[in-house]
Enzyme design. Structure first.
Site, short mmCIF file in Angstrom:
data_model
loop_
_atom_site.label_atom_id
_atom_site.label_comp_id
_atom_site.label_asym_id
_atom_site.label_seq_id
_atom_site.Cartn_x
_atom_site.Cartn_y
_atom_site.Cartn_z
N ASN A 149 0.80 -1.23 0.00
CA ASN A 149 0.00 0.00 0.00
C ASN A 149 0.84 1.28 0.00
OD1 ASN A 149 0.72 -0.75 2.68
ND2 ASN A 149 -0.88 0.57 3.51
N GLY A 225 1.67 -5.96 7.17
CA GLY A 225 0.73 -6.56 6.22
C GLY A 225 -0.53 -7.02 6.91
N THR A 227 -3.41 -9.25 8.90
CA THR A 227 -3.40 -9.98 10.17
C THR A 227 -3.29 -11.49 9.96
OG1 THR A 227 -4.65 -8.23 11.29
CG2 THR A 227 -4.75 -10.43 12.27
N ALA A 228 -3.96 -12.03 8.95
CA ALA A 228 -3.90 -13.48 8.70
C ALA A 228 -2.47 -13.92 8.39
CB ALA A 228 -4.83 -13.86 7.56
N THR A 229 -1.76 -13.14 7.58
CA THR A 229 -0.37 -13.45 7.27
C THR A 229 0.50 -13.30 8.51
OG1 THR A 229 -0.69 -12.66 5.01
CG2 THR A 229 1.57 -12.91 5.75
N GLU A 247 3.23 -5.40 12.28
CA GLU A 247 2.30 -4.28 12.10
C GLU A 247 1.20 -4.76 11.17
OE1 GLU A 247 2.47 -1.63 13.82
OE2 GLU A 247 4.49 -1.87 14.63
N CYS A 281 -3.51 1.46 6.44
CA CYS A 281 -3.98 0.78 7.65
C CYS A 281 -4.50 1.77 8.68
CB CYS A 281 -2.86 -0.07 8.25
SG CYS A 281 -1.36 0.86 8.64
N GLU A 459 7.17 0.33 16.23
CA GLU A 459 8.21 0.85 15.37
C GLU A 459 8.34 2.34 15.62
OE1 GLU A 459 7.09 -0.28 11.39
OE2 GLU A 459 7.86 -2.30 11.63
#
Length: 480
Positions: A149, A225, A227-229, A247, A281, A459
């Site tokens: 993104n 990236g 959440t599932a990943t 993140e 995000c 971060e």
């Protein structure tokens, strides 16, 4: 047709397999480049190069680290227009927006270049018994995986502190938006970054990303990236005791109280809803408006959104570009079907559009939905596109409960002129960032990250330098 290359041990090189992926221009829906379809062999070569470079880079003087990292920042600034055009071509966003992001990419390197000279040890005296000091030492070879993104913006946000802290890096950009990462490799060569200190491996998450996460020699993973990943990465990396910074997603509330500056809140809400096609995000996808001003705010918001131009990313008057990929385009459209099934009233947008000259591109009109229950899928799941819902509320307690109802906790925007309420709400909102009467106002020194399923760790500033180092306590006894 452009053919991109990996950047390993200071050289641009083809993938070991010789295989390539198609890379699309989202505004046209056409292939314009070939991207290395790398695998475990390429990751291994990158790790070997990083491993060999680490001892010298670790012991490079802070001022010398500063010089080369700052030179990278200077070259990003010099090549800003070229980078912005590449980012727009690759990601679909307007060039003017990409240019702003290139400014931030340069700032990331400049900020952490200075951090390389300022980051130091702490000491703690135990009266007349001992002195303790804490060494902050680089981890070694670390992995940085960035999303599609904000491609170069977030790629540099990870790489710069890792290098400033003395680590060597194996980095993977998104396979959907690799172009500016490839151009960064050329900049690093021009800047004189020592061979192997940074290595960029292109390819799919399931091959390159997975190989990085599973590699025993890559000691830490910084990932931004979905959440599932993030969950899959954690399931592999955590049992290996790797350091993890994740993140992840967001479903951010934007809360407007009746005493807010309505004109400013409307203007900023348009931005926080649809900037970068809503593919940030931090976008506020759930807009809660106090009942007394609900109709007025809605009318003003719709009027402003109607002025947004969707189409050609090279047109400076365009505010909404193309969705990054066909799969994501189809995902966002599927959520519009879900919203209608859940009873949504579409106030504007709600469909794909075909701007003149870009009929094959992946464009979706800015969409505002009304009339949905706050606990429906549309309001609970991350859509990550130009889609928002608006909902009325009456009391502070009611909106607080609605705002905190999702599994995410990344950011919140709060609009009020009541200072007591602002502080009270900020303390109770479950998110890592709370903006009061503003949005996306960022100080690079502050911690960045989310709660709940929005991630693990922080971060930014010293938080990033701490993540990319290991603390070691040294205790020296004092004998009388």
């Amino acid at each position: 047709m452009i053919t991109l290359k990996n950047y390993i041990n200071g050289a641009l090189c083809a993938p070991v397999s010789g295989n390539y992926l198609d890379n699309y221009n989202p505004a046209k829906g056409e292939v314009y480049a070939r991207v290395p379809d790398s695998g475990a062999e390429d990751v291994e070569l990158a790790w070997e190069a990083a491993c060999a470079a680490f001892p010298a880079w670790k012991n490079t003087a802070a001022e010398d680290k500063f010089k080369v990292l700052n030179r990278i920042a200077e070259l990003i600034d010099i090549h800003q227009q070229k980078l912005a055009e590449a980012e727009s071509l690759d990601q679909g966003k307007p060039v003017w927006l990409a240019k702003n992001e290139m400014t931030r990419a340069g700032q990331n390197f400049r900020f952490f270049a200075t951090a390389a000279m300022q980051f130091g040890s702490e000491s703690h005296a135990m009266e007349d018994k001992a002195i303790n000091y804490t060494l902050r030492q680089p981890i070694g070879v670390v992995g940085c995986i960035s999303p599609w993104n904000l491609p170069l913006y977030l790629f540099t946000w990870k790489i710069a502190p890792a290098l400033a802290a003395g680590n060597c890096v194996v980095a993977k950009p998104s396979e959907f938006t690799p172009y500016t990462a490839a151009l960064l490799a050329e900049i690093c060569i021009e800047a004189g970054l020592p061979n192997g200190v940074l290595n960029i491996v292109h390819g799919l998450g399931g091959s390159v990303g997975q190989s990085m996460v599973e590699h025993k020699g890559i000691k830490a993973i910084s990932f931004t990236g979905g959440t599932a990943t993030g969950k899959r990465i954690a399931s592999v990396a955590a049992p290996m005791f790797k350091k993890l910074s994740l993140e992840l997603g967001g479903k951010n509330p934007n809360i407007i109280f009746a005493d807010a500056d309505i004109e400013k809140a409307v203007k900023t809400t348009v931005n926080s809803s649809f900037l970068n096609q809503g593919e940030i995000c931090l976008c506020g996808s759930r807009v809660f408006i106090q009942k007394e001003i609900y109709e007025t705010f809605k009318e003003k918001l719709l009027a402003q959104v109607a002025l947004l131009k969707t189409g050609n990313p090279t047109d400076d008057t365009v505010r909404v570009g193309a969705i990054v990929s066909k799969p994501h385009f189809e995902k966002v459209l599927s959520y519009l079907d879900i919203a209608r099934a859940e009873g949504a009233k579409v106030l504007c947008g709600g469909a794909a559009v075909q701007p003149e000259g870009f009929e094959g591109g992946w464009f979706i009109a800015p969409t505002i939905l009304e009339g949905l229950p706050q606990d429906c899928r549309t309001n609970m799941e991350e859509i990550f596109g130009p889609v928002i819902t608006i909902m009325p509320f009456e009391t502070e307690e009611e909106v607080l409960e609605m705002a905190n109802a999702t599994e995410y906790g990344l950011a919140c925007t709060l609009w009020t002129s009541d200072l007591n309420r602002a502080h009270r709400m900020a303390g109770k909102i479950e998110s890592g960032i709370v903006w009061i009467n503003c949005w996306l106002l960022r100080d690079l020194r502050t911690p960045f990250g989310g709660m709940k399923q929005s991630g693990v760790g922080r971060e930014g500033g010293w938080e990033a330098m701490r993540f990319f180092t290991e603390p070691k306590n040294v205790c020296i006894a004092i004998h009388s």
